[in-house]
Design an enzyme around this catalytic site. Sequence first.
Site, short mmCIF file in Angstrom:
data_model
loop_
_atom_site.label_atom_id
_atom_site.label_comp_id
_atom_site.label_asym_id
_atom_site.label_seq_id
_atom_site.Cartn_x
_atom_site.Cartn_y
_atom_site.Cartn_z
CG HIS A 104 -0.33 0.09 2.43
ND1 HIS A 104 -0.01 -1.04 3.19
CD2 HIS A 104 0.09 1.05 3.50
CE1 HIS A 104 0.50 -0.64 4.43
NE2 HIS A 104 0.62 0.75 4.44
CG HIS A 147 3.98 4.51 5.66
ND1 HIS A 147 3.20 5.02 6.38
CD2 HIS A 147 3.38 3.06 5.45
CE1 HIS A 147 2.14 3.91 6.72
NE2 HIS A 147 2.22 2.93 5.98
CD GLU A 186 3.83 -0.78 7.25
OE1 GLU A 186 3.06 -0.08 6.70
OE2 GLU A 186 3.24 -1.36 8.24
#
Lengths: 134, 134
Positions: A7, A79, A130
Amino acid sequence: MIGRLNHVAIAVKDLAASTALYRDTLGARVSQPLPQPEHGVTVVFVELPNTKVELLEPMGADSPIAKFLERNPDGGIHHICYEVDDILAARDRLKAQGARVLGSGEPRIGAHGKPVLFLHPKDFCGTLVELEQA
Amino acid sequence: MIGRLNHVAIAVKDLAASTALYRDTLGARVSQPLPQPEHGVTVVFVELPNTKVELLEPMGADSPIAKFLERNPDGGIHHICYEVDDILAARDRLKAQGARVLGSGEPRIGAHGKPVLFLHPKDFCGTLVELEQA
């Protein structure tokens, strides 16, 4: 090592307005808001055919995205999340190459119920990365 | 309306170092550098299983990403690109809802040889959005 782009996370001040923008103006499929008090955010998932955009609204002044929104009052990309097959092996490989893992260095359970780690933006082209166990 | 996430573009100062980071440290498949003088950038494509990351290095002081790198010396996510089936219909729908299209409002041919438009970040959660004809 990195696999799918899981994502892209966009921090927003007004989750309802941003959800309406993605649903009504951009015509995307969006989820209901999902409060995640353990991460200090409320999340809406924007479901695209090949990946997700996550709209994050801070929950409380201690939210990890509150400071980001002070610096970026219009919101912005917070992020990017890549999947890895083995998060501990990925962490050890990155650390051996000098990359900095944020926090304790131990994976936490992320928004999708899987172990995640965050990497230092200065080591990754100014981008907060991430990693999520696939 | 919006379809696949076509790519996430990351502006970088040193394309060779950033390419090596994605290839060697993150273990991703990367392309050769592709100079795009008409867009003022040199691009490396990072091929993920479901989408692409594009590393953009400015070509010359007039590059559209030069100012971004002055403000973000470590680099950072510059824009996000969504595919649409009909870029003119998408533009007209967005304009009718008050969203601002950058430049002349007419699509240009983008990095993949297809018509593209950019939307004003202030209208899209502080995020520069590119639309590309699918």
